[in-house]
Each structure stands twice: as C-alpha cells, then as structure tokens.
Design an enzyme around this catalytic site. Structure first.
Site, mmCIF file in Angstrom:
data_model
loop_
_atom_site.group_PDB
_atom_site.id
_atom_site.type_symbol
_atom_site.label_atom_id
_atom_site.label_comp_id
_atom_site.label_asym_id
_atom_site.label_seq_id
_atom_site.Cartn_x
_atom_site.Cartn_y
_atom_site.Cartn_z
ATOM 1 N N GLY A 177 0.762 -1.242 0.000
ATOM 2 C CA GLY A 177 0.000 0.000 0.000
ATOM 3 C C GLY A 177 0.790 1.288 0.000
ATOM 4 N N GLY A 231 3.524 -3.550 -3.855
ATOM 5 C CA GLY A 231 3.322 -3.817 -5.282
ATOM 6 C C GLY A 231 3.667 -2.565 -6.058
ATOM 7 N N ARG A 267 -6.366 3.188 -15.399
ATOM 8 C CA ARG A 267 -6.330 3.923 -14.135
ATOM 9 C C ARG A 267 -6.956 5.325 -14.218
ATOM 10 N NH1 ARG A 267 -2.396 5.348 -11.783
ATOM 11 N NH2 ARG A 267 -3.150 4.934 -9.702
ATOM 12 N N TYR A 301 -9.940 5.379 -11.571
ATOM 13 C CA TYR A 301 -9.658 6.044 -10.287
ATOM 14 C C TYR A 301 -9.395 7.534 -10.445
ATOM 15 C CZ TYR A 301 -7.973 1.188 -9.419
ATOM 16 O OH TYR A 301 -7.815 -0.164 -9.343
ATOM 17 N N CYS A 315 -14.664 3.402 -27.686
ATOM 18 C CA CYS A 315 -15.951 4.088 -27.758
ATOM 19 C C CYS A 315 -16.566 4.271 -26.380
ATOM 20 C CB CYS A 315 -16.890 3.309 -28.667
ATOM 21 S SG CYS A 315 -16.180 3.115 -30.283
ATOM 22 N N GLU A 316 -15.949 5.127 -25.562
ATOM 23 C CA GLU A 316 -16.433 5.469 -24.227
ATOM 24 C C GLU A 316 -15.909 6.866 -23.963
ATOM 25 O OE1 GLU A 316 -17.780 3.567 -21.580
ATOM 26 O OE2 GLU A 316 -17.646 1.554 -22.428
HETATM 27 C C1 LIG Z 1 -3.060 -5.098 -3.634
HETATM 28 C C2 LIG Z 1 -2.436 -5.689 -2.444
HETATM 29 C C3 LIG Z 1 -1.101 -5.393 -2.130
HETATM 30 C C4 LIG Z 1 -0.252 -4.422 -2.898
HETATM 31 O O1 LIG Z 1 -0.729 -3.115 -2.795
HETATM 32 P P1 LIG Z 1 0.158 -1.914 -3.400
HETATM 33 O O2 LIG Z 1 -0.660 -0.717 -3.142
HETATM 34 O O3 LIG Z 1 0.340 -2.193 -4.840
HETATM 35 O O4 LIG Z 1 1.437 -1.910 -2.663
HETATM 36 C C5 LIG Z 1 -0.551 -6.030 -1.035
HETATM 37 N N1 LIG Z 1 -1.268 -6.903 -0.276
HETATM 38 C C6 LIG Z 1 -2.562 -7.192 -0.553
HETATM 39 C C7 LIG Z 1 -3.284 -8.153 0.298
HETATM 40 C C8 LIG Z 1 -3.189 -6.603 -1.628
HETATM 41 O O5 LIG Z 1 -4.467 -6.887 -1.895
#
Ligand SMILES: *Cc1c(COP(=O)(O)O)cnc(C)c1O
Length: 425
Positions: free
Chosen positions: A248, A287, A324, A328, A354-355
């Site tokens: 996150g 991630g 994205r 978002y 087409c959106e």
């Molecule tokens: C999506 C997710 C992540 C990675 O989140 P990032 O924001 O990309 O770092 C890690 N753990 C879980 C359980 C997730 O669902």
C-alpha cells in the site's frame, strides 16, 4: 526528467534528445516493437526491491512483492532472483510464480477474500509459506483441505485494524465497513479455537490497509494495533511467528523529484517504533512502489483534432491498455518522446475506445504534437498491463524489459487470432 538515474528511469540524455530508458531510446523501441508498448526498467525494479530489503535489514523480514500490480513472468523471475517472496490473490497468480520461479514457492503468501477449494489445494501442494485468511469460514475450509491432502497449512488471519488511510475509496481497505479481513476484536477467539487443529499452524497475523497511501502514519497505527494483538495472544498461549504488514505504500504520480529512498526510510521508521517489542518475522507486500515508476506506456499520436474550444490528441493506446485514469481519476504524467518547439497548450489526451471515459488526461498542458509523434505515459508499471483488457477487440500491448543497453520482449503483442481462439460459432 533529469539525469539517467534509476529513480527516474525515463530521461533525456541531452536537451533535444528523445526520451530513453536505460541506454535505449524509446523511439528505437517503438520502431522495433510497435505501439502501444509497455517499457520497464529492470534496474529500477531491482533498486526498489533493494530499498525495502535494506530498510528492514536489521530484523528477520521478507519482501513479498504483490503480484497483482504487474504479473509479467520476466518481472517475477527478476524479483525472485533477488530474494523476493510473493503475495498472490489467486491460483492463477500462483501458477505464474511457479512458472517463473518455482524455487520461490516457499516464499509465497496467499491473500484474498474468496479463495476456492481448488486454489487452496494448489497452494497446499506447492508448499506456500502462509495463507492470509480473511474469514472464519475460509479457515474451516483451509483446515478441511489440509486434512484431506495431509499437508499442514500455516495461516495468518487478515485482521481489519480499523485505521483510516487517506486514499481513493476504491483502494482503501482497512476500515470495518470494507469487505476485507476479520474484525480485530474477533481474532483472538478464532486463533484460540483453531490452535488445537493439527492441520493448521497459527503462523502470523496480517493486515493490508489500502493502496496508494502517501503518508507513513497509518502504517504505524496499523502496526500498533497488530502488535497489541500479538502480545495479547502470546499471553493467552498462542505464539505467532510473523506479522505481515501488507502493501500500500504510495508513490507521487505528479512530482519528478520523488525521493523513493526517503519514503521507504520513513515507512520503515513508522513501523519500527510500533514493532519494537516484536522479535518475529516481518513480511511486507509492496506492489505499486516496486513497479509503478519502473514502467511507462509508449503510444503513438494518431490524430489531433479540434472540437470547438477543445483540442483532442488521439493516441493508439486506450483505456483497455491503461484504465487507471478512467477507473480512479488517476493522474499520469504525459510527455512527448521528442520535444517540438512551441508553447505547451491544454489538450485532452484520449484513446480510440468508444467510451467518453476513455481518456488519459483532460485539459493537460502538453508541448505541441503532430500525428505520428510518440507520447509516453509515465509511472504506468503498476496496475497498467495487469488491468488491461481486450475491450473493443483490441489486442493487448507488447511489453519490453530494458537492462542497460539491452531491451528484450517479455510479452509479444497479442494478435487478433489470440483473441478469437477460445471462441466458437
Ligand atoms: C493489492 C495488495 C497489495 C499491494 O498493494 P500496493 O498498493 O500495490 O502496494 C498487497 N497486499 C494485498 C493483500 C493486496 O491486496
């Protein structure tokens, strides 16, 4: 876009030059592989992983890259080679890890609210590190599958720490009202009930409070709640080995001067104080932070058209390649690969789908472009290709991984026959 510094892998080697990744010009890549094209810097991916590994070097830890951010086999292999583990959310993602780096199976944690029996079986057979269990019913299913297959399952309850993370509502997950996790107040009872089951091992506790969280503070708050739970459980006879802090950590999609190293240091410090009394293993699941800024989407301008007061730059990339902005309201910096003389002007950068939601930017100041020019959408490495689709029967883009002077294709462009193959009339 300054110097050839991994923390900004797309740069101009000199004024007037086109953009480069590593030692390779994006013009050359577009000529060779066509557009739309995802380009990734292997150097930056390694650098980002190393930042996390260094920040937690003082304690037992494992960086489990969140596969869903970008699940390209070549990228998984590169990360596994540097010691990363993986956070997966489906059996399909496990198959990817097994295909790219079978030796990393023991470093996989399995998250997700809806694991099926077949997915659990696959993970038990592969011998993954742990299941992040999101409900009591799932834990019962895990125990039953483990008994059937005679394989002990390590689990962590994914608890909901009820902390507010200031991010987009679609990617905030740590509040009681969200579908994720188990209420932290119910966790002790579940651990104690299940500690007696011989097919289960209470391995740890996990949280994941959301995505694109820019401040380190909520991570510290979540770790405080989790370490209190771990201490309480220890007093009550359940000794957990690991805390999984989830992913996150957010990046800055606007600023060229984003200091990733400082961000990771701040994140690690916020967690360290909360975890001072915990001497087990710390897992983290970044991630986006690992992969977002290592990747860019290169697109070619098809048309420039004016409707009334507005100018539309229509590219050959679309929302099916990078959703994205539409999903978002996300911001991606956009730059011409080769700059033309002239003042930037406000334009909408849009795709051919087409959106009306098929846009990359609205009223964005962009240097002059003409049909045939290349544009780059920066910071597109995470949740770009991974969320791409074939909407409008558009084949998915090709992907290229750059290492220094070497560029190699890691996913060829899809063909229309790829798309039609599963269908029958
Ligand atoms: C999506 C997710 C992540 C990675 O989140 P990032 O924001 O990309 O770092 C890690 N753990 C879980 C359980 C997730 O669902």
């Amino acid at each position: 876009m300054g110097q050839p510094f991994f923390s900004r892998p797309f740069y101009r080697p000199r004024p007037g030059a086109p953009l480069y990744c590593g030692k390779v010009s994006l013009e050359a890549l577009a000529r060779r592989y066509g557009t739309p094209l995802y380009v990734y810097s292997a150097d930056q991916i390694r650098e980002r992983l190393a930042l996390f590994q260094a920040a937690f070097a003082g304690r037992e830890h494992l960086v489990c890259y969140a596969v869903k951010a970008n699940s390209a086999l070549a990228i998984l292999k590169l990360l596994a080679g540097r010691g990363a583990g993986f956070d997966i959310v489906s059996g399909g993602e496990l198959e990817r890890v097994l295909a790219a780096a079978p030796e990393a199976a023991g470093r996989v944690v399995f998250s997700g609210v809806g694991k099926t029996a077949a997915e659990i079986d696959l993970a038990l057979e592969a011998g993954i590190l742990a299941f992040n269990v999101e409900s009591e019913a799932e834990l019962h299913l895990l125990a039953e599958r483990a008994r059937k297959r005679k394989r002990r399952a390590r689990f962590a309850l994914r608890v909901n720490p009820d902390v507010f993370a200031d991010t987009h509502p679609y990617i905030s997950t740590g509040l009681r009202e969200h579908k994720f996790g188990i209420d932290i107040r119910q966790a002790p009872k579940i651990y104690k009930n299940m500690a007696r089951n011989r097919w289960l091992e209470a391995y740890g506790v996990s949280v994941h409070i959301g995505s694109q969280i820019r401040s380190a503070e909520p991570f510290g708050a979540a770790m405080e709640r989790v370490s209190r739970l771990v201490e309480q459980l220890a007093r009550e006879g359940v000794a957990l080995h690991a805390i999984d802090a989830g992913g996150g950590l957010g990046i800055d999609y606007h600023a060229a001067g984003f200091d990733a190293a400082a961000k990771v240091t701040e994140y690690a410090a916020a967690m360290a104080s909360a975890l001072a009394g915990f001497h087990g293993s710390l897992l983290i699941e970044p991630g986006r932070f690992v992969i977002a800024q290592a990747g860019a989407l290169v697109a070619r301008v098809l048309y420039v058209k004016r409707n009334g007061k507005k100018t539309f730059v229509i590219t050959d990339a679309a929302m099916n390649d990078l959703i994205r902005p539409a999903l978002y309201q996300a911001h991606h910096e956009i730059a011409p690969v080769r700059l033309r003389a002239g003042k930037p002007r406000p334009v909408d950068v849009v795709g051919p789908v087409c959106e009306s939601g098929d846009f990359f930017a609205r009223d964005r100041n962009l240097a002059p472009v003409q049909p045939g020019d290349l544009l780059v959408l920066l910071d597109a490495g995470a949740y770009g290709m991974a969320q791409s689709s074939n909407y409008n029967t558009r084949p998915r883009a090709a992907e290229v991984l750059v290492e220094g002077a070497r560029a190699r294709i890691i996913r060829r462009r899809e063909t229309i026959s790829d798309l039609l193959a599963p269908e029958s009339i």
